[in-house]
Design an enzyme around this catalytic site. Structure first.
Site, PDB file in Angstrom:
ATOM      1  NE  ARG A 265     -17.154  56.565 -64.830  1.00  0.00           N
ATOM      2  CZ  ARG A 265     -16.378  56.274 -65.842  1.00  0.00           C
ATOM      3  NH1 ARG A 265     -15.846  55.067 -65.965  1.00  0.00           N
ATOM      4  NH2 ARG A 265     -16.111  57.154 -66.781  1.00  0.00           N
TER       5      ARG A 265
ATOM      6  CE1 TYR B 299     -16.935  60.727 -58.606  1.00  0.00           C
ATOM      7  CE2 TYR B 299     -17.157  58.654 -59.807  1.00  0.00           C
ATOM      8  CZ  TYR B 299     -17.198  60.030 -59.781  1.00  0.00           C
ATOM      9  OH  TYR B 299     -17.515  60.714 -60.925  1.00  0.00           O
TER      10      TYR B 299
ATOM     11  CE  LYS C 293     -21.533  57.077 -65.804  1.00  0.00           C
ATOM     12  NZ  LYS C 293     -21.990  57.639 -67.087  1.00  0.00           N
TER      13      LYS C 293
ATOM     14  CG  HIS D 248     -22.417  56.851 -71.565  1.00  0.00           C
ATOM     15  ND1 HIS D 248     -21.074  57.088 -71.728  1.00  0.00           N
ATOM     16  CD2 HIS D 248     -22.788  57.593 -70.499  1.00  0.00           C
ATOM     17  CE1 HIS D 248     -20.646  57.924 -70.801  1.00  0.00           C
ATOM     18  NE2 HIS D 248     -21.662  58.258 -70.049  1.00  0.00           N
TER      19      HIS D 248
ATOM     20  CB  SER E  77     -16.422  60.866 -69.340  1.00  0.00           C
ATOM     21  OG  SER E  77     -17.005  59.601 -69.128  1.00  0.00           O
TER      22      SER E  77
ATOM     23  CB  CYS F 193     -17.428  64.989 -75.173  1.00  0.00           C
ATOM     24  SG  CYS F 193     -15.934  64.141 -75.686  1.00  0.00           S
TER      25      CYS F 193
ATOM     26  CG  ASP G  20     -24.446  59.869 -67.695  1.00  0.00           C
ATOM     27  OD1 ASP G  20     -23.593  60.089 -68.567  1.00  0.00           O
ATOM     28  OD2 ASP G  20     -24.259  59.097 -66.735  1.00  0.00           O
TER      29      ASP G  20
ATOM     30  NE  ARG H 173     -18.422  63.768 -61.729  1.00  0.00           N
ATOM     31  CZ  ARG H 173     -18.798  63.120 -62.827  1.00  0.00           C
ATOM     32  NH1 ARG H 173     -20.061  63.081 -63.187  1.00  0.00           N
ATOM     33  NH2 ARG H 173     -17.896  62.530 -63.577  1.00  0.00           N
TER      34      ARG H 173
HETATM   35  C1  OXD Z   1     -19.083  59.487 -66.748  1.00  0.00           C
HETATM   36  C2  OXD Z   1     -20.083  60.131 -65.882  1.00  0.00           C
HETATM   37  O1  OXD Z   1     -17.941  59.292 -66.329  1.00  0.00           O
HETATM   38  O2  OXD Z   1     -21.200  60.361 -66.362  1.00  0.00           O
HETATM   39  O3  OXD Z   1     -19.424  59.161 -67.897  1.00  0.00           O
HETATM   40  O4  OXD Z   1     -19.784  60.414 -64.711  1.00  0.00           O
HETATM   41 MN    MN Z   2     -21.534  59.440 -68.239  1.00  0.00          MN
END
Ligand code: OXD
Ligand code: MN
Length: 582
Positions: free
Chosen positions: A70, A198, A207, A227, A249, A251, A278, A367
């Protein structure tokens, strides 16, 4: 295929006039179409087929090396008034942003096909779900959207029935980082994204729609777009509970969403199920509780670190029907990433022969994209139109010091303060400066589509909309000792904390009442077969008053950054905290 929805038909026509594609394809979401797109992506080299014996119907895509994540510095919220986007967002005036983007989109699909993807975020028959249409020139994006959303004919039928939809226009453009922007127009419910393929920039349902646009929509309509993962916990007595949890992100969100409890819990009959990993959309039900859906239909997860010991459920779902992006490949065509096992890959994420001198074999943000239905712990309730009732909301950060293993908020307002100020500390591995605290309110810093002050006000306002709100907790799995070692084992052992949270929601267990909230008595945590020194657990469950006084000062400074839109209730909560600490 075309549509009876005039607004959609007009928009598609107008975009085609602007971008000038050679062809227009309306995605129907059928298996035949899926096959046709896979064949096309293999033929043009976008996909490489992985080992059909070990990984049937799995594909590897290697992106442009400059397009792997991102891009927050190129992501804008375009509201009429700058103040409405808040200090938490980059802002551009809508007219300026439209002009800039339309310039980029001008003729950009010449020689390409324009794909029209009608999609539904959430179960197709759920009143909580919302629809959108993404127009893109990337067939790779279409295949990812096919896994991540409910897309095609059924979504189009709902759009035709209901009328409204979020408009998302995307082109990979030239993949030039200097010609890349992700623009959001919350007041128009639209998105324009150019120059990246991406996931977070290009799969506009995720997102861009499900968080940035939806958070704004949720504010105007009285619900929450967050989130958060959604986890089901069934007790041995057969009682089903649901927890929604927000983490920044990196964690371990996907791991927690698919947690495997310690052996003793499994033996006793505890069961964990995964509703989402997510994003969580919640709205007050007639019973005054918050009912939640996972708006997504798949997982777009980070591959590195996914292994048999960290997340066996995730690993199991990745052996079939999966798109891998920017992972490495073994000699026999299997996907590979750091942490998976001790094999040495043959090629790296840029398709080069693997050489450790070039860095990791798989990109750290490589990913997998896979249907949620492939997850062994996937909850059938994820398909429920009414959603699932949330018992507890959990906020987490990465704090090497100070923050206890788990703390329960005194009430909703205290919980909103906790969520608004949750933070992570930089570690030695990441940057030079250790222990710098970065706050990430509700893990929404990159994703809230409007001013954080208004967002906290909206959270506080949920008290008037629902009279059985969930209990709120913060957790911290990441405390370190003086030697830099993690003090809590994490992973499946987090179940012990979840059990306490559920027991609190059921009024089945007491707590220590401290200045910062309610903490477990050490004796109330299940420590059977827990391989750690219980003295360490004591340390994880005590309140360092002096440290918290400093924390309160830092929180005061942080809230001040958001000016006079910060609700007074948060300052009142902060004052209560300071008074209790004194
Ligand atoms: C993030 C994702 O960056 O879920 O939070 O990809
Ligand atoms: Mn996320």
């Amino acid at each position: 295929m075309t549509t009876t929805n005039q607004a959609l038909a007009d928009w598609v026509k107008q975009v085609a006039e602007l971008t000038q594609p050679d062809h227009i394809h309306w995605c129907d979401g059928t298996a035949a179409e899926e096959q046709q797109f896979n064949d096309m992506l293999l033929a043009d080299g976008t996909y490489k087929k992985l080992n059909e014996q070990t990984h049937p119907n799995c594909f590897l895509h290697l992106s442009d090396p400059q397009d792997v994540a991102r891009v927050e510095h190129l992501t804008f919220i375009c509201t009429e008034n700058e103040i409405d986007a808040g200090p938490n967002n980059h802002w551009m005036a809508p007219a300026t942003a439209h002009a800039k983007m339309d310039d980029l989109f001008q003729g950009c699909m010449q020689g390409r096909t324009m794909y029209v993807i009608p999609y539904c975020m959430g179960p197709i028959d759920s009143p909580i779900s919302r629809c959108g249409v993404e127009i893109t020139d990337s067939a790779y994006v279409v295949q990812n959207m096919r896994l991540m959303t409910r897309m095609g004919q059924a979504a189009l039928a709902r759009i035709e029935r209901e009328g409204g939809f979020v408009k998302g226009l995307h082109s990979t453009g030239e993949l030039d980082p200097n010609r890349r922007f992700i623009m959001h127009f919350p007041e128009e419910l639209s998105i324009k994204s150019y120059g990246s393929g991406y996931g977070g920039n290009a799969l506009l349902g995720k997102k861009c729609h499900a968080l940035r646009i939806a958070s704004y929509q949720a504010k105007t309509e009285g619900w929450l777009a967050e989130h958060m993962l959604i986890l089901g916990i069934k007790t041995p007595a057969g009682k089903q509970h649901y927890v929604a949890a927000a983490f920044p992100s990196a964690c371990g969100k996907t791991n927690l969403a698919m947690l495997i409890p310690p052996a003793g819990y499994v033996k006793d009959g505890w069961e964990i199920s995964t509703v989402g990993d997510d994003i969580c959309w919640m709205r007050p039900g007639e019973d005054g509780r918050l009912w939640a859906i996972n708006p997504e239909a798949g997982f777009f997860g980070v591959a590195p670190g996914t292994a048999e010991d960290t997340n066996p459920n995730a690993l199991k779902m990745l052996y079939q029907d999966t798109i891998f992006t920017n992972v490495a490949e073994t000699e026999d065509g299997q996907p590979w990433w750091e942490g998976l096992d001790d094999r040495t890959p043959k090629t790296d994420w840029q398709g080069r022969p693997f050489d450790p001198a070039n860095g990791p074999a798989a990109h750290p943000n490589s990913r997998f994209t896979v249907s949620a239905k492939r997850c062994p712990s996937y909850s059938p309730e994820s398909e429920s139109a009414s959603g699932v009732p949330i018992d507890a909301i959990v906020f987490g950060g990465r704090r090497a010091s100070l923050v206890p293993l788990v703390t329960e908020a005194r009430d909703w307002e205290h919980g909103v303060l906790m969520g608004a100020t949750v933070a992570s500390e930089t570690t030695a591995a990441a940057t030079g400066a250790v222990g710098v605290v970065r706050r990430d309110p509700m893990a929404m810093k990159p994703f809230c589509g409007y001013h954080f002050g208004d967002y906290w006000g909206h959270w506080l306002g949920m008290q008037e909309k629902a009279d059985h709100l969930p209990k709120v907790f913060t957790v911290n799995w990441f405390r370190k000792d003086a030697d830099g070692r993690f003090m809590w084992p994490g992973f499946g052992e987090n179940m012990r904390v979840l059990e306490w949270i559920i027991a609190r929601c059921q009024d089945q267990v007491g707590a220590q009442e401290t200045a910062i909230g309610h903490l477990p008595q050490v004796a109330d945590l299940n420590t059977d077969d827990l391989d750690m020194d219980l003295g360490v657990l004591d340390q994880l469950l005590t309140v360092d008053a002096a440290g918290w006084q400093k924390e309160a000062e830092s929180v005061t400074e942080f809230l001040a950054e958001f000016g006079d839109r910060v609700p007074q209730a948060l300052y009142d909560q902060l004052q209560t905290l300071q008074a209790k600490l004194a």
